[in-house]
Scaffold this active site. Structure first.
Site, short mmCIF file in Angstrom:
data_model
loop_
_atom_site.label_atom_id
_atom_site.label_comp_id
_atom_site.label_asym_id
_atom_site.label_seq_id
_atom_site.Cartn_x
_atom_site.Cartn_y
_atom_site.Cartn_z
CE1 TYR A 102 59.03 40.19 44.13
CE2 TYR A 102 58.01 38.03 43.99
CZ TYR A 102 58.92 38.89 44.57
OH TYR A 102 59.74 38.44 45.58
CD GLN B 69 63.99 42.90 49.53
OE1 GLN B 69 63.04 43.05 50.28
NE2 GLN B 69 64.70 41.77 49.51
CB THR C 149 47.05 29.02 44.46
OG1 THR C 149 46.31 28.46 43.39
CG2 THR C 149 47.83 27.93 45.17
CD GLN D 175 45.18 24.76 43.96
OE1 GLN D 175 45.56 24.68 42.79
NE2 GLN D 175 45.21 25.90 44.63
CG HIS E 9 50.34 25.63 44.07
ND1 HIS E 9 51.10 26.26 43.13
CD2 HIS E 9 49.32 25.04 43.38
CE1 HIS E 9 50.60 26.08 41.92
NE2 HIS E 9 49.50 25.34 42.04
CD GLU F 18 44.48 31.21 41.71
OE1 GLU F 18 44.56 30.49 42.74
OE2 GLU F 18 45.48 31.63 41.10
CG HIS F 19 42.56 27.64 39.55
ND1 HIS F 19 43.39 27.73 40.65
CD2 HIS F 19 43.24 28.18 38.52
CE1 HIS F 19 44.52 28.30 40.30
NE2 HIS F 19 44.47 28.60 39.02
CG ASP G 146 48.39 25.60 37.07
OD1 ASP G 146 47.58 26.54 37.11
OD2 ASP G 146 48.50 24.75 37.98
CD GLU H 299 27.82 69.59 40.07
OE1 GLU H 299 29.01 69.91 39.83
OE2 GLU H 299 27.35 68.46 39.83
CG HIS I 48 33.07 74.50 36.33
ND1 HIS I 48 33.80 74.85 37.44
CD2 HIS I 48 33.54 73.28 35.95
CE1 HIS I 48 34.66 73.88 37.72
NE2 HIS I 48 34.52 72.92 36.84
#
Lengths: 446, 446
Positions: free
Chosen positions: A143, A206, A252, A274, A277, A342-343, A376, A430, A435
């Protein structure tokens, strides 16, 4: 002029700017809510709206996919497929300098991810062959956000590790650029550089539904990766299990740790980068230096004035951004590990001495030269990293995300004789006597 | 006497026995539905019931956890914690032979998973240090089913790879044994062998909620793993994102490919072993040999009579089990790859010649000696494997599931000068001028 706020105590920061909302606590914006109510004829939560969109695409395939693209993205398409001619046109309409920059970025991303080790292995012992067969996934869906913006870097950062892993079919979905019927030229150019197999000009829930369940035009994929907005992430969670989902990306975040030795101009520039974004982005500075905190605060205000996205930045400064005064660097590290950003950027006199203390972070940026903006775009490791404290358990997108393991079991008579009776004992305990019988019938035959 | 059905055509099998239901298509049993309606005062779907249980535990901690354990599992507990004394008692009450068998199994599981490679790496180039820091997760939660049955093998198969990965805190949750206030002795013995950090005597959606969000007694974990029933898996999906989830385990499946050379007695025994798990289990045989199909069918009926779990087996034989006649082994492999079984067993004259054609399977069992029942208990690779066609993208539980990556970014002035302008070009194209500014301010400083 909006300010970046200074928090005098860690306690205060912990109850405010260091808090994050979980996916279920996120609301659609008031405009989005109104729009949802219009579209569905009743007020729906984002979760409910996403469920309806997924069900529609699952039942009605391309027709539903194109209808939702028209309703939500305003593009009236005959087909969701981006044609080869459209990709070529995007490439030709992308400035040469930008094409070269993207190619350099692609080369560095590839070089980094090729160094990952991920091979199959087998171990042959007397009469035994055990191991792990490691193979690429067969078809993945990436994506890439679109619409208002264009993110060729994200396309490269996801598609190239997939290619390095050996995935034969790499699909990219990306919504059409505002007012157009394809993604932006530069995104098409990146698709050409990365050599994606097929691109689709659709986005949102979608597109996730189409990738998960397939339509006439989109073959269903094995795994979906990449960042997206609230609807995309809610859709990823809803289709998880029918298809692989690498993680649920959120807004982010960057956490900088800096001391008196840091250059306040650069610290401020990194916070602003930063914060631009989107209004949900978090830019945080932890520092034991009041002097640095105050200088950075001033620098932020000054640099902000000259930036085109100052409205967005002002929005994020008012929400998830701030400067937190800490006792010392140890406390900063402790806080960072708890926040699991994240960073994580280390702008201290001796940044390498801190790396060993980092436990939870998507990426760690060591020293002033290795700023996040470089990471980045061009350093090499994928910029798709775990957000929202998921660095506690998640990893940056890497080659391993595109591989799967099959365990290999082969044992000889000797191992069967030696361990079969014990396996049957456990099976009996068991309550799995069939088995035990399958094993004992073999033991009798030896 | 119930039969295992022979399907004359692949087409017929594809629309029946080779079809699997997705998580959203699974219903609670009629009894469970009645019970849900009683418990909640209104008819709820399993999904809704799970959401209520999770919300309750999230809001009310231990109180809710214990209340749901009482309501759903019938155990009235003061605390969810399994004490050390209870584990010791379980150990002492487990027969010596069984303790030895479990210890052997543990040793082999450890030996296998220690052979996995999963190290950090760094690559130093002129002025650059890039790499991946690979670290164990800090706290994981393992779900071990309980109640009616006891599954010490599952505990070993999940906890030992976690230990090999270096996870310092390994939690196990398992519902109390029917009519008792702890899990079964043998499960406690396995916990002692595996050296789990802490064990909790709770199960179901309430246990997943406790692991995901924490209660007074249960610290929240970073990732949850292990098999469970419908409620457990629905709960895993609902908490995914707040906590790591390795996969959504479904009913177990085994697909055998056999030719005329196979021993029908053993093929039948393997099908029955698989069918005895529960009525949702799938045991499938693909064979080009009508002779084998018919002999196996007879053998299944004969062996079934002597098995204690014949009622459960009859239930699964009537649902997801069958023998499918195929044209040849190539068609069998093709069908197996499409079905993507949890276990794929090759009982043919030359099984190794088929391994290279396997694309989608959790584990591949090569030849007659390496039967799945041996793999379930003692061969070494974890028996927790991807089900429900998720072998398309998922892997058996392995050491990597307990590790996380942090990307390491460090570049020197040379790399900055060489690639910074190109990174800024891409940032500009994406409309991120503050990113470009953060880079250009650094370039000016060099």
């Amino acid at each position: 002029m909006p300010d970046i706020r200074i928090f005098e105590t860690v306690e205060e920061a912990k109850t405010t700017v260091l808090q994050r909302r979980s996916l279920d606590e996120m609301d659609a914006s008031p405009q989005a809510q109104t729009r949802l109510a219009e579209l569905f004829g009743e007020p729906l939560t984002p979760e409910q709206a996403v469920a309806r969109i997924i069900a529609d695409v699952r039942a009605n395939g391309d027709d539903a996919l194109l209808a939702w693209t028209y309703r939500l993205d305003g593009a009236e398409l005959d087909s969701p497929i981006v044609t080869k001619a459209e990709i070529e046109r995007g490439w030709e309409n992308t400035p040469r300098e930008l094409r070269q920059a993207l190619t350099t970025a692609a080369d560095r991303i590839r070089a980094f991810h090729e160094r990952e080790q991920h091979g199959s292995w087998m171990d042959w012992q007397t009469g035994e062959a055990l191991g792990q067969i490691v193979r690429p996934l067969e078809r993945v869906g990436i994506y890439v956000p679109g619409g208002q913006g264009a993110y060729p870097s994200t396309l490269l950062m996801a598609a190239i590790p997939a290619q390095v892993a050996g995935v034969p079919e790499i699909y990219v979905v990306s919504p059409p650029a505002r007012g157009q019927d394809t993604p932006a030229n530069v995104t098409l150019a990146a698709a050409r550089i990365a050599g994606v197999t097929r691109m689709f000009k659709v986005g949102g829930a979608q597109a996730i539904a189409a990738l998960a369940y397939g339509t006439e035009s989109v073959r269903r994929v094995d795994k979906i990766l990449g960042p997206g907005g609230l609807f995309v992430v809610l859709a990823m969670r809803q289709v998880f299990g029918s298809v692989g989902i690498a993680g649920l990306p959120g807004p982010t975040e960057t956490l900088l740790i800096a001391d008196d030795s840091a250059n306040p101009e650069l610290v401020a520039a990194d916070l602003l980068a930063q914060a631009e974004h989107d209004v949900l982005a978090s830019a945080l500075l932890l520092t034991p230096s009041r002097r640095l905190a105050e200088t950075v605060q001033k620098e932020v205000a000054e640099q902000l004035a000259g930036l085109p996205r100052h409205k967005i930045i002002a929005g994020s400064l008012a929400r998830g951004c701030g400067i937190v005064l800490v006792r010392d660097l140890d406390e900063a590290l402790e806080l960072a590990n708890e926040y699991a950003p994240e960073h994580l950027c280390l702008l201290t006199e001796d940044p390498w001495s801190l790396v060993g203390q980092v436990r939870n972070a998507g990426g760690v940026f060591v020293g002033e030269t290795a700023c996040e903006a470089m990471g980045d775009y061009i350093v090499g490791p994928s910029h798709i990293m775990p957000t929202g404290q998921t660095a506690r358990f998640g990893s940056p997108l890497h080659v391993r995300d595109f591989l799967k393991v099959t365990s290999l079991f082969s044992i000889g008579i000797h191992t069967l004789q030696q361990t079969g009776p014990q396996a049957a004992t456990i099976a009996d305990a068991e309550g799995f006597q069939a088995h035990a019988a399958a094993i004992r019938r073999r033991l009798r035959g030896t």
